[in-house]
Write a protein that holds these residues in place. Structure first.
Motif, PDB file in Angstrom:
ATOM      1  N   GLN A 169      56.926  -8.795   5.923  1.00 16.40           N
ATOM      2  CA  GLN A 169      57.839  -7.647   5.890  1.00 16.40           C
ATOM      3  C   GLN A 169      58.626  -7.552   7.196  1.00 16.40           C
ATOM      4  N   ALA A 202      50.477  -2.740   0.557  1.00 16.29           N
ATOM      5  CA  ALA A 202      50.817  -4.018   1.193  1.00 16.29           C
ATOM      6  C   ALA A 202      49.576  -4.686   1.771  1.00 16.29           C
ATOM      7  N   ARG A 257      59.283 -12.499   4.228  1.00 18.97           N
ATOM      8  CA  ARG A 257      59.017 -11.578   3.124  1.00 18.97           C
ATOM      9  C   ARG A 257      57.556 -11.103   3.151  1.00 18.97           C
TER      10      ARG A 257
END
Length: 217
Positions: free
Chosen positions: A196, A146, A193
């Motif tokens: 997160q 990520a 999104r």
């Protein structure tokens, strides 16, 4: 003689649906059902258990993406081939994430469609040229570590994020920035999104922690 591949065709445009059915039948496939809506598709799928569902995305509820997910949840051995007018990235990725193993745009030729149904029935993934690279790239990106929160936010997303943290409603933000309510919602969903996160409380905490609450009006 080998058994014929059992196919269901789902499309809300009668002329297109009938043409696909005729092409499949003439090529030796067994069309066991046709449907015009998501509800019809699910009912007829359960009654006929086709091996391949040739499915349009833009159909009356439930949508093609929802039908794909429900079909494969009930019968994982079935295959879904999307046949859609849309080649948009969001539509393609939503269908693949729901479990579709093929995606053709409606500009595909009759021969391409027939070949795609055969390949999908055999377990292959089939995509209109250009879409395969898009899908592979997206899933490669999803499997990467990520990115640190906030790094990929656009200037507009950051601007809206600050307003959300101040307690402004979507309607107030839309009026301030001269945007539609839907556009503001989309920006917030994209921000959630990317970071997160799941709700406005988490967004507000993030703004404070990152020092973005600069007191602007």
């Amino acid at each position: 003689m080998t058994d014929r591949i059992r196919v269901m065709v789902v499309d809300d445009h009668p002329m297109w649906r009938d043409a696909v059915e005729r092409d499949l039948d003439a090529a030796g496939f067994e069309v066991v059902a046709v449907a015009a809506t998501g509800a019809e598709a699910l009912a007829r799928f359960h009654a006929t258990r086709p091996q391949v569902v040739v499915l349009d995305l833009q159909i009356p509820a439930p949508s093609g993406v929802e039908v794909t997910a429900q079909v494969l949840a009930s019968e994982p051995s079935s295959r879904v081939l999307i046949l859609s007018a849309s080649g948009e990235q969001d539509d393609v990725l939503a269908a693949v994430k729901a479990g579709a193993t093929g995606y053709l745009v409606k500009s595909a030729s009759r021969e391409e469609l027939l070949a795609a149904v055969r390949r999908v029935a055999a377990g292959d993934s089939v995509f209109t040229p250009g879409l395969a690279a898009l899908v592979l790239g997206e899933f490669r990106r999803m499997n990467e570590p990520a990115t640190p929160p906030g790094e990929r936010l656009t200037d507009r997303e950051t601007e809206i994020l600050k307003m959300v943290a101040k307690g402004m409603s979507y309607k107030q933000i839309a009026e301030r920035l001269v945007l539609s309510h839907r556009t503001v919602q989309n920006h917030v969903q994209n921000t959630l999104r990317k970071l997160q996160m799941h709700n406005r409380v988490e967004l507000t905490r993030y703004v404070i922690e990152q020092g973005l609450d600069d007191g602007e009006n």
